[in-house]
Structure formats: structure tokens, C-alpha cells
Design an enzyme around this catalytic site. Structure first.
Site, PDB file in Angstrom:
ATOM      1  CE1 TYR A  30       0.043   5.978 -10.730  1.00  0.00           C
ATOM      2  CE2 TYR A  30       0.489   4.492 -12.546  1.00  0.00           C
ATOM      3  CZ  TYR A  30       0.934   5.276 -11.513  1.00  0.00           C
ATOM      4  OH  TYR A  30       2.279   5.372 -11.256  1.00  0.00           O
ATOM      5  N   GLY A  44       0.759  -1.242   0.000  1.00  0.00           N
ATOM      6  CA  GLY A  44       0.000   0.000   0.000  1.00  0.00           C
ATOM      7  C   GLY A  44       0.790   1.293   0.000  1.00  0.00           C
TER       8      GLY A  44
END
Length: 194
Positions: free
Chosen positions: A170, A137
Site C-alpha cells: 500500500y 498487477g
């Protein structure tokens, strides 16, 4: 090139001296009006406190950033090795940046930066996560914070370059590619044949 939360119309990029071939055929979009976006720290997938508890420190300036170590992360993810003096100049001309340091080693393990006009447009560059720290993350953490910072400044046209193989990273962050068939272009000098 991808754009964050776009209303799309084409825009022109100023030529720059440094573009790689893996950036070709990616899309550029421009926003023609701001989209109200609620900005809260609850939008973050991992809090600053959680990062600290896992041994990571978040930085928003180049203070304490070892450029040789950052260059090693660039190389580890497949970027060419860069001259550290040029990295220094690039970072001094960067509008916003974030990097995450691993407390045990005092080394950067995630990094992203944005340049732009400070009002309307920004382009995100050099999003990297040390391969030994991918999948936990950290890339998302730097991207969420960088985008939030740009939005707080009122910059709503946020673009980035991406290799096709990581477009899926993304999209959940609000970036889209080529919804209207608009293609971006980058300047590329032809190499002289010898």
C-alpha cells in the site's frame, strides 16, 4: 489502518459488528483539508485496454458477480468464509467497488470496495487477489481505480485496514501508517468465558 495522502489528526470510528484480530495495532488518520491531487488515467500502472488484452474484464457494479466465487477468493487469501447473504447486504451498502473477472473462467480474481459517508470519509475493505493471479498487477489496478474514483467524488480522507505483512503493497499507492503516533481503535466484544 492506513490513510491515503494524509494531513493527520485523530478521528473516531463507529463500532461495527465485524472486525478481525489481525486488524489490531494499525493506524487511523484523518485529513483536515484536501490536498490537490491530479487525477488522470495516466496515473494507472495498467490501462483498461491492457487489462482487456490480457483477458481481464473490469467491473464497477455487483452485476454478474458470483458471490460464491468471490467468497472462494476471500477464503483463498485467508479471510474466513462468509455467509453469501451477508456479503450481498454488505455490497448493497458499499459506496464504490471494483472487481476484475478472468474472461476464460468468468470468475472474479481481484476485488476491492469502499464504504463511507459519501462526502469526507471512506474506508477501503476486502482488497483481495486470487493467489493464482497475484504478482501481475491486479491488486494495484483495483486500488488505483478505487482511490481515483473516491478522489473524483471529493473524498480525500481514505483509510483502509491492512495486515502488517502487506503494508509494503500500500505504501507506493500513497498510503501511510502511523506518522504521528496516532493509533486507531476498533470495538471488540469480549468473549464470555464458559
Amino acid at each position: 489502518m492506513l490513510l491515503f495522502n494524509p494531513i493527520s489528526t485523530p478521528f473516531t470510528l463507529k463500532p461495527t459488528a465485524h472486525h478481525h484480530n489481525h486488524h489490531r495495532n494499525l493506524t487511523v488518520f484523518s485529513q483536515i483539508q484536501p490536498i490537490p491531487i491530479p487525477i488522470t488515467t495516466t496515473n494507472l500502472s495498467i490501462s483498461d485496454e491492457s487489462l482487456r488484452s490480457k483477458g481481464f474484464n473490469l467491473h464497477r457494479t455487483i452485476t454478474d458477480l458470483n458471490l460464491d466465487h468471490l467468497n472462494s477468493v476471500f477464503v483463498a487469501v485467508g479471510f474466513p468464509r462468509r455467509d453469501t447473504e451477508k456479503i450481498q447486504i454488505a455490497l448493497e451498502n458499499t459506496d464504490s467497488l471494483l472487481w476484475i473477472e478472468y474472461e476464460k473462467t468468468k470468475r472474479p480474481v481481484a476485488f476491492a470496495r469502499a464504504t463511507g459517508d459519501g462526502v469526507f470519509n471512506a474506508i477501503i475493505w476486502d482488497v483481495v487477489v486470487d493467489p493464482n493471479f497475484q504478482g501481475i498487477g491486479l491488486g494495484k489496478a483495483v486500488m488505483e481505480r478505487l482511490v481515483t474514483e473516491l478522489l473524483r467524488k471529493g473524498i480525500t480522507n481514505i483509510a483502509l485496514y491492512s495486515e502488517p505483512r502487506v503494508l509494503g503493497f500500500y505504501r507506493p499507492l500513497g498510503f501511510v501508517a502511523d506518522p504521528d503516533g496516532i493509533r486507531g481503535m476498533v470495538y471488540s466484544r469480549r468473549k464470555n468465558k464458559k
